[in-house]
Design a protein around this motif. Structure first.
Motif, PDB file in Angstrom:
ATOM      1  N   GLY A  49       0.822  -1.206   0.000  1.00  0.00           N
ATOM      2  CA  GLY A  49       0.000   0.000   0.000  1.00  0.00           C
ATOM      3  C   GLY A  49       0.854   1.254   0.000  1.00  0.00           C
ATOM      4  O   GLY A  49       0.597   2.190  -0.752  1.00  0.00           O
ATOM      5  N   PHE A  50       1.913   1.249   0.835  1.00  0.00           N
ATOM      6  CA  PHE A  50       2.823   2.394   0.857  1.00  0.00           C
ATOM      7  C   PHE A  50       3.461   2.587  -0.515  1.00  0.00           C
ATOM      8  O   PHE A  50       3.592   3.701  -1.006  1.00  0.00           O
ATOM      9  CB  PHE A  50       3.918   2.199   1.907  1.00  0.00           C
ATOM     10  N   GLY A  51       3.871   1.458  -1.099  1.00  0.00           N
ATOM     11  CA  GLY A  51       4.485   1.517  -2.411  1.00  0.00           C
ATOM     12  C   GLY A  51       3.561   2.155  -3.426  1.00  0.00           C
ATOM     13  O   GLY A  51       3.949   3.042  -4.185  1.00  0.00           O
ATOM     14  N   ALA A  52       2.297   1.720  -3.413  1.00  0.00           N
ATOM     15  CA  ALA A  52       1.327   2.255  -4.366  1.00  0.00           C
ATOM     16  C   ALA A  52       1.086   3.731  -4.095  1.00  0.00           C
ATOM     17  O   ALA A  52       0.987   4.546  -5.002  1.00  0.00           O
ATOM     18  CB  ALA A  52       0.018   1.478  -4.257  1.00  0.00           C
ATOM     19  N   TYR A  53       1.022   4.075  -2.811  1.00  0.00           N
ATOM     20  CA  TYR A  53       0.700   5.450  -2.433  1.00  0.00           C
ATOM     21  C   TYR A  53       1.804   6.406  -2.884  1.00  0.00           C
ATOM     22  O   TYR A  53       1.541   7.473  -3.420  1.00  0.00           O
ATOM     23  CB  TYR A  53       0.531   5.535  -0.924  1.00  0.00           C
ATOM     24  N   LEU A  54       3.053   5.997  -2.653  1.00  0.00           N
ATOM     25  CA  LEU A  54       4.167   6.886  -2.970  1.00  0.00           C
ATOM     26  C   LEU A  54       4.780   6.561  -4.326  1.00  0.00           C
ATOM     27  O   LEU A  54       5.825   7.107  -4.681  1.00  0.00           O
ATOM     28  CB  LEU A  54       5.231   6.793  -1.872  1.00  0.00           C
ATOM     29  N   ASP A  55       4.137   5.647  -5.074  1.00  0.00           N
ATOM     30  CA  ASP A  55       4.598   5.277  -6.395  1.00  0.00           C
ATOM     31  C   ASP A  55       6.068   4.835  -6.349  1.00  0.00           C
ATOM     32  O   ASP A  55       6.907   5.316  -7.107  1.00  0.00           O
ATOM     33  CB  ASP A  55       4.423   6.452  -7.366  1.00  0.00           C
ATOM     34  N   THR A  56       6.356   3.965  -5.403  1.00  0.00           N
ATOM     35  CA  THR A  56       7.723   3.487  -5.193  1.00  0.00           C
ATOM     36  C   THR A  56       7.674   1.966  -5.124  1.00  0.00           C
ATOM     37  O   THR A  56       6.617   1.389  -4.890  1.00  0.00           O
ATOM     38  CB  THR A  56       8.264   3.980  -3.829  1.00  0.00           C
ATOM     39  N   ASP A  57       8.813   1.361  -5.283  1.00  0.00           N
ATOM     40  CA  ASP A  57       8.875  -0.088  -5.124  1.00  0.00           C
ATOM     41  C   ASP A  57       8.633  -0.449  -3.661  1.00  0.00           C
ATOM     42  O   ASP A  57       9.344   0.038  -2.788  1.00  0.00           O
ATOM     43  CB  ASP A  57      10.272  -0.564  -5.554  1.00  0.00           C
ATOM     44  N   PRO A  58       7.621  -1.262  -3.380  1.00  0.00           N
ATOM     45  CA  PRO A  58       7.312  -1.614  -1.984  1.00  0.00           C
ATOM     46  C   PRO A  58       8.486  -2.265  -1.264  1.00  0.00           C
ATOM     47  O   PRO A  58       8.510  -2.308  -0.032  1.00  0.00           O
ATOM     48  CB  PRO A  58       6.161  -2.614  -2.098  1.00  0.00           C
ATOM     49  N   GLU A  68      -7.864   5.058  -6.214  1.00  0.00           N
ATOM     50  CA  GLU A  68      -7.376   6.045  -5.250  1.00  0.00           C
ATOM     51  C   GLU A  68      -5.998   5.650  -4.744  1.00  0.00           C
ATOM     52  O   GLU A  68      -5.132   6.491  -4.526  1.00  0.00           O
ATOM     53  CB  GLU A  68      -8.345   6.142  -4.063  1.00  0.00           C
ATOM     54  N   MET A  69      -5.813   4.338  -4.618  1.00  0.00           N
ATOM     55  CA  MET A  69      -4.544   3.856  -4.091  1.00  0.00           C
ATOM     56  C   MET A  69      -3.414   4.122  -5.079  1.00  0.00           C
ATOM     57  O   MET A  69      -2.331   4.558  -4.710  1.00  0.00           O
ATOM     58  CB  MET A  69      -4.672   2.362  -3.797  1.00  0.00           C
TER      59      MET A  69
END
Lengths: 513, 108
Positions: A119-128, A167-168
């Motif tokens: 979820g964090f990865g998706a939110y910040l558009d980063t590799d989880p 949204e995510m």
């Protein structure tokens, strides 16, 4: 009752019944089809969803379950997609803008344990994988990462619906369009190295998950077994009065006699109610424990909130009622008082015989309750509905040259007068005949009277130099406070009153004399 | 010719104009716009409005801001952009001309 389904519509949660749900779903699908391929279609769909939520809210508030009529009324207001008018060709010129809000979810599509890092990865558009490494490192530091992770797992909602996923993935256009075209390719972020590390995490995660399940199953099994045994023990003892394996002594009190004893400490009229309340107060938590254990073993979700809440409220009520009863009954024991009488021997014998009149072995009693460390014993005759209490005897030097018996009766009452009144009513039999004092081993609480910490203590006053001979029973009444001293040799039941108190005449000393 | 269809076409043409007119007075929440348009019997079903709002927004006539609401999630408040105001002024003139033309023709 129909099954109800919880839905999230425009950010508001609703309960909807199954029939209405199907109509609504078809309707939303039709709207989706109508706008999906128009520019800004998503925004339009979202706006309509928000409006639907608003209409439902005005119909029902947030509490009621949405039914078929509500949905049909709503459709009448908003209209069917075919009534919205034609799609004009110019619309295709506009550019797609996507979801409007960016939100942090748990990403269950890209998860190792709970999808928090995904979820964090998706939110910040980063590799989880970065978050995974971070949490793993933090977890190694006194488990901090573990607790943070657990807290996030519990608090963050998971992205389930398409709009939540949008949204995510708010910042990730590539992933968004993948959702648009229903093409859910996995792990869109990772580089090759990231993927490898993610795979390692995935394997660790699986192991952790299996460990967690095994752990939960073990706990669940012990909860179920423990709860079940406790329940069984309770029913055996309390309902069936089975004096077997479960009626073990807890500090000398025979648990299995407690239900019978209730009759003697609580007003008879409320005894049945009290028993029901005790049963519920004890069994409800046990049932909850068993249920919790079963849930842990089989790992299922159930719509049990209402039942659990209801059970908890019922338990609170029972416990409260029980407390009130016990408090009320307890009030009748607040004050302890003594009633004393004294009886003198006509002549002063050189040798006083203290012998037993009626013994406990002469009467029929069903149960026996002993209070630990106090040598206090209660004998219950269910047949006669009577209680018998063992008495105590003290022998002390008399101030003047006379032999006397002092009878001290103690009772507890709601006030001093009540206590004295109760004490006077205790039945105790003794007899003075010549050189002998004949005493009963026990006193009796008059029938139909509650037990109230009653006690009878005898004091025999004899002048210095008097020889006292007791029989086995009376000596046990004298001795009961220091059993170690008890000597079963009948020749040794010979005592002598010195200035300081009673002293045993040793057998040897006596023969020498 | 289908009467209903013709009426719908006529309504659709003026609908965008009506939306902009409503918004020219003050910024509005979608439901406020709907209420006014319904009162004026310009729209029958609400669904018609939303694609139009999106379109007008995307073409720069409208913008919106999120505003917290007491009951439920934040709401979109629409308002006219400067471009929208200009556009509306043009439409106002066009409408007057149109009414004039129609009246002229009908009163002959």
């Amino acid at each position: 009752m129909d099954k109800t389904i919880n839905i999230n519509l425009g950010g508001i949660l609703f309960s909807i019944d199954e029939e209405a749900y199907h109509i609504l779903r078809d309707y939303l699908q039709a709207i989706d089809l109508r706008f999906r391929h128009t520019p800004g279609g998503n925004e339009t769909i979202e706006d309509i969803e928000s409006r639907i939520a608003e209409i439902f809210q005005s119909q029902k508030g947030l509490a009621g379950v949405i039914n078929r009529r509500n949905v049909e009324d709503m459709i009448a207001i908003i209209g069917k997609p075919e009534d919205f008018g034609q799609v004009s060709e110019e619309e295709t010129k506009y550019v797609y803008t996507g979801a409007q809000r960016k939100k942090l979810y748990r990403n269950t599509d890209d998860r190792i344990i709970g999808g928090v890092c995904g979820g964090f990865g998706a939110y910040l558009d980063t590799d989880p994988v970065w978050f995974r490494i971070l949490f793993a490192v933090l977890a190694l530091m006194f488990g901090i990462g573990f607790f943070i992770y657990l807290a996030l797992w519990i608090t963050l909602p998971s992205a389930v619906t398409e709009s939540q996923k949008k949204e995510m993935y708010f910042s990730n256009q590539r992933r968004l369009s993948a959702i648009e075209s229903n093409n859910n390719q996995q792990y869109p972020y990772s580089s090759r190295a990231g993927n490898a590390i993610n795979e390692v995490f995935r394997a660790i995660g699986k192991v952790l998950f299996i460990c967690l399940r095994i752990f939960l199953i073990i706990i669940g099994v012990s909860l179920v077994a423990g709860g079940f045994l406790a329940l069984l023990a309770f029913f055996m003892v309390f309902i069936f009065k089975y004096p077997g394996a479960f009626s073990t002594n807890i500090e000398g009190v025979h648990l299995s006699y407690l239900p019978d004893f209730l009759n003697y400490i609580i007003s008879p009229a409320i005894v049945p109610w009290t028993k029901v309340l005790i049963t519920l107060t004890i069994t409800l938590p046990l049932l909850a424990i068993i249920y919790g254990g079963i849930k842990m073993i089989f790992w299922f979700r159930a719509r049990d909130g209402f039942v659990l809440l209801g059970g908890f409220i019922l338990w609170l009520l029972c416990a409260a009622a029980l407390s009130i009863i016990l408090f009320n009954e307890g009030i009748s024991y607040v004050e302890t008082a003594r009633s004393t009488s004294r009886d003198y021997f006509k002549n002063v014998p050189d040798t006083l015989y203290i012998v037993s009149g009626t013994k406990l072995s002469d009467i029929k009693y069903d149960n026996e309750i002993s209070v630990p460390d106090e040598d206090y014993e209660i004998f219950i005759s269910d047949e006669k509905k009577e209680l018998y209490l063992r008495t105590f005897i003290d022998i002390e030097p008399a101030e003047e040259n006379s032999v006397s018996l002092e009878i001290n009766k103690y009772s507890a009452g709601r006030n001093r007068n009540d206590a004295i009144h109760k004490a006077e009513k205790l039945i105790y039999n003794y007899r003075i005949s010549g050189d002998s004092l004949v005493i009963d081993e026990f006193c009796r609480i008059p029938p139909e009277r509650k037990w109230s910490f009653d006690e009878v203590r005898l004091k025999v006053f004899v002048p210095e130099g008097t020889i006292i001979i007791m029989d086995r029973v009376t000596e046990s009444l004298y001795h009961s406070r220091d059993e170690d001293d008890f000597i079963s040799d009948p020749r040794n039941r010979l005592w002598f009153m010195t200035g300081e108190g009673l002293d045993r005449i040793e057998h040897r000393w006596r023969t020498e004399k | 010719m289908d009467l209903e269809n013709t009426k719908a076409q006529m309504r659709k043409g003026i609908l965008e104009y009506c939306i902009l007119s409503v918004l020219s007075r003050s910024s509005c929440y979608a439901s406020d716009i709907i209420r006014e348009l319904k009162e004026a019997r310009v729209i029958v079903v609400e669904g018609t409005l939303y694609p139009l709002l999106t379109r007008q927004k995307n073409s720069g006539l409208l913008s919106y801001r999120w505003e917290e609401s007491q009951q439920g999630p934040p709401r979109k408040y629409y308002e006219l952009t400067p471009a929208g105001k200009e556009y509306l002024a043009d439409l106002d003139r066009a409408w007057d001309e149109l009414v004039e033309s129609v009246n002229l023709i009908r009163s002959r």
